[in-house]
Design a protein around this motif. Structure first.
Motif, mmCIF file in Angstrom:
data_model
loop_
_atom_site.group_PDB
_atom_site.id
_atom_site.type_symbol
_atom_site.label_atom_id
_atom_site.label_comp_id
_atom_site.label_asym_id
_atom_site.label_seq_id
_atom_site.Cartn_x
_atom_site.Cartn_y
_atom_site.Cartn_z
ATOM 1 N N UNK A 37 38.155 -32.715 -18.324
ATOM 2 C CA UNK A 37 38.168 -33.462 -17.055
ATOM 3 C C UNK A 37 36.819 -33.446 -16.339
ATOM 4 N N UNK A 38 36.096 -32.309 -16.375
ATOM 5 C CA UNK A 38 34.768 -32.245 -15.718
ATOM 6 C C UNK A 38 33.827 -33.280 -16.330
ATOM 7 N N UNK A 39 33.778 -33.336 -17.653
ATOM 8 C CA UNK A 39 32.855 -34.258 -18.334
ATOM 9 C C UNK A 39 33.311 -35.704 -18.181
ATOM 10 N N UNK A 40 34.621 -35.916 -18.236
ATOM 11 C CA UNK A 40 35.136 -37.279 -18.066
ATOM 12 C C UNK A 40 34.826 -37.790 -16.667
ATOM 13 N N UNK A 41 34.989 -36.933 -15.664
ATOM 14 C CA UNK A 41 34.687 -37.342 -14.276
ATOM 15 C C UNK A 41 33.198 -37.647 -14.123
ATOM 16 N N UNK A 42 32.360 -36.846 -14.767
ATOM 17 C CA UNK A 42 30.910 -37.082 -14.676
ATOM 18 C C UNK A 42 30.546 -38.399 -15.362
ATOM 19 N N UNK A 43 31.162 -38.672 -16.513
ATOM 20 C CA UNK A 43 30.918 -39.946 -17.205
ATOM 21 C C UNK A 43 31.373 -41.123 -16.335
ATOM 22 N N UNK A 44 32.510 -40.947 -15.660
ATOM 23 C CA UNK A 44 33.008 -42.013 -14.776
ATOM 24 C C UNK A 44 32.074 -42.189 -13.579
ATOM 25 N N UNK A 45 31.581 -41.079 -13.025
ATOM 26 C CA UNK A 45 30.630 -41.160 -11.898
ATOM 27 C C UNK A 45 29.361 -41.887 -12.308
#
Ligand SMILES: Nc1nc2[nH]cnc2c(=O)[nH]1
Length: 145
Positions: free
Chosen positions: A78-86
């Motif tokens: 989730x941390x990496x997915x959120x960063x990719x989305x950001x």
């Protein structure tokens, strides 16, 4: 994914955990290629994907990766997915599933990448299972100590 797996192996030779990621243009040009550096940095956030996103943004001088794809050896957490989305990536491609990450003994938050993207409300394509056998083998050959 071949380049990402090569980087994963370079990371293992440097005593890092078996994860790597890169950022590529839609035409396949590489912007970044990084491995997980949690061990060497003692920072829990230094996943391969975060390192690859940071380096890609640094190389183009802006925090926006629209028009680019994040490619990871394993399902982004989730941390990496959120960063990719950001960072507004167009797509996320990954190899091994989070179930395999857990099987190899690495900590995983059991919220999947697809579910996480759904929660963001953004239209980011997620393609999992790319070269999954090779990516899974790299994890299972290098289990969490
Ligand atoms: N996808 C992914 N999962 C991890 N779990 C622990 N480290 C990592 C990493 O760098 N990438």
């Amino acid at each position: 994914m071949d380049q990402v797996l090569d980087e994963l192996r370079r990371g293992i030779m440097r005593q890092q955990s078996p994860f790597a990621a890169g950022v590529f243009s839609l035409q396949g040009d590489r912007l970044s290629l990084e491995c997980n550096t949690v061990k060497s940095s003692s920072k829990p956030s230094r996943h391969g994907e975060i390192n690859a996103i940071d380096q890609a943004c640094r190389s183009i001088g802006k925090p926006n990766l629209s028009g680019y794809v994040l490619v990871s050896s394993a399902e982004p957490c989730p941390m990496c997915t959120a960063t990719a989305a950001n960072a507004n990536v167009d797509a996320i491609v990954f190899g091994a599933s989070r179930q395999t990450v857990a099987e190899a003994g690495y900590q995983t938050l059991q919220l999947g990448c697809v579910e996480m993207i759904r929660l963001t409300g953004q239209s980011i394509s997620v393609i999992g299972g790319v070269q999954s056998d090779r990516c899974a083998q790299a994890l299972l050959d290098n289990p969490h100590p």
